[in-house]
Design an enzyme around this catalytic site. Structure first.
Site, PDB file in Angstrom:
ATOM      1  N   ASP A  28       0.364  -1.467   0.052  1.00  0.00           N
ATOM      2  CA  ASP A  28       0.062  -0.206   0.338  1.00  0.00           C
ATOM      3  C   ASP A  28       0.955   0.865   0.232  1.00  0.00           C
ATOM      4  O   ASP A  28       2.233   1.291   0.366  1.00  0.00           O
ATOM      5  CB  ASP A  28      -1.066  -0.208   1.331  1.00  0.00           C
ATOM      6  N   ASP A  87      -8.443  -2.512  14.411  1.00  0.00           N
ATOM      7  CA  ASP A  87      -9.397  -2.329  13.958  1.00  0.00           C
ATOM      8  C   ASP A  87      -9.712  -3.526  13.131  1.00  0.00           C
ATOM      9  O   ASP A  87      -9.795  -3.401  12.488  1.00  0.00           O
ATOM     10  CB  ASP A  87      -9.524  -0.856  13.321  1.00  0.00           C
ATOM     11  N   HIS A 141      -7.022  -4.498  10.195  1.00  0.00           N
ATOM     12  CA  HIS A 141      -7.012  -4.230   8.504  1.00  0.00           C
ATOM     13  C   HIS A 141      -6.170  -5.049   8.214  1.00  0.00           C
ATOM     14  O   HIS A 141      -4.955  -4.781   9.319  1.00  0.00           O
ATOM     15  CB  HIS A 141      -7.482  -2.935   8.521  1.00  0.00           C
ATOM     16  N   GLU A 194     -10.105  -1.905   5.214  1.00  0.00           N
ATOM     17  CA  GLU A 194     -10.669  -1.136   6.643  1.00  0.00           C
ATOM     18  C   GLU A 194     -11.297  -1.474   6.369  1.00  0.00           C
ATOM     19  O   GLU A 194     -12.227  -2.608   5.433  1.00  0.00           O
ATOM     20  CB  GLU A 194     -10.746   0.155   6.637  1.00  0.00           C
TER      21      GLU A 194
END
Ligand code: GLP
Length: 241
Positions: free
Chosen positions: A67, A135, A137, A142
């Site tokens: 990413d 979270d 991810h 996400e």
């Protein structure tokens, strides 16, 4: 299928991850999927040390990174391009043309995502390195990201931007709001995957990944459907298992 290894220290966690990496590096022209974040830094240090002491060469190795932030140039000190060069590429003998990192600053993000996904065609990743967000991810996928997603643009959650503010002078307003990320389906194509997670703030996400339902609420839970995943944890990250 998961193999889970729990160790006392980050150093030991990194050594365990490196053992898997070393095995893959001994294969003929392996393809690596690489991650940013603090979690893989110890592993990268071991790869550099091994290159220096044992002459392990990266001349024939291709890499694809997961990413990149949208809207910051590669030259920015917090771009993932810069991160990878500072923490790995500048210290090994990998040719520039073998390295792939998504472009976060371009006129046509959609076309750039498509081109990135296409660049991986015909190059199955032998070992994909992953961290995990608090979270749940993986890469920058996400919660809510479809499991069949390929490389795409993602709006970052408030939680992720808060977590990453430490790299931007603790100022959340400086953290980009979007990223280009390989999708969950792109990641699942890898032959083998390792996940590195340490610290109590990862415990919930680690539990969701390993023991929760397979749900887009916890993107890492899709790894339950992958045949070969090794998870390297310290005791804090494993504390809810
Ligand atoms: C970042 C990256 C992820 C990384 C995660 C955890 O936002 N996009 O690839 O796994 O967050 O980062 P860290 O290892 O620093 O905790």
């Amino acid at each position: 299928m998961f193999k889970v290894v729990v160790k006392d220290t980050y150093e030991e966690v990194s050594s365990e991850a490196f053992k898997v990496m070393k095995e893959v590096l001994s294969q003929d022209k392996p393809v690596l999927g690489l991650a940013t974040g603090s979690s893989p830094v110890g592993l990268y240090k071991k790869m550099i040390a091994d290159h220096n002491s044992n002459g392990t060469s990266y001349k024939d190795i291709l890499t694809w990174n997961l990413d990149e932030y949208v809207g910051i140039p590669r030259s920015h000190d917090q771009s993932y391009w810069t991160f990878m060069h500072e923490n790995l590429f500048d210290h090994i003998d990998i040719p520039d043309e073998n390295v792939h990192v998504p472009l976060g600053e371009t006129d046509d993000l959609e076309a750039s995502c498509k081109a990135y996904e296409e660049s991986m065609e015909g190059h199955q990743i032998d070992l994909q390195v992953l961290g995990i967000g608090s979270d749940g991810h993986i890469a920058f996928n996400e919660p809510g990201t479809p499991f069949d997603s390929l490389t795409h643009v993602m709006d970052l959650t408030e939680q992720t931007r808060k977590d990453n503010a430490r790299f931007f002078g603790d100022d959340i307003s400086q953290v980009p709001t979007q990223a280009v990320t390989m999708g969950l389906a792109s990641i699942m194509k890898a032959k083998k995957i390792i996940v590195i997670a340490t610290g109590a703030n990862k415990a919930e996400a680690v539990k969701g990944m390993l023991q929760g339902p397979v749900t887009t609420d916890c993107p890492a839970s899709i790894l339950q459907n992958h045949p070969d995943v090794c998870v390297f944890l310290d005791k804090e990250a494993a504390s809810l298992l």
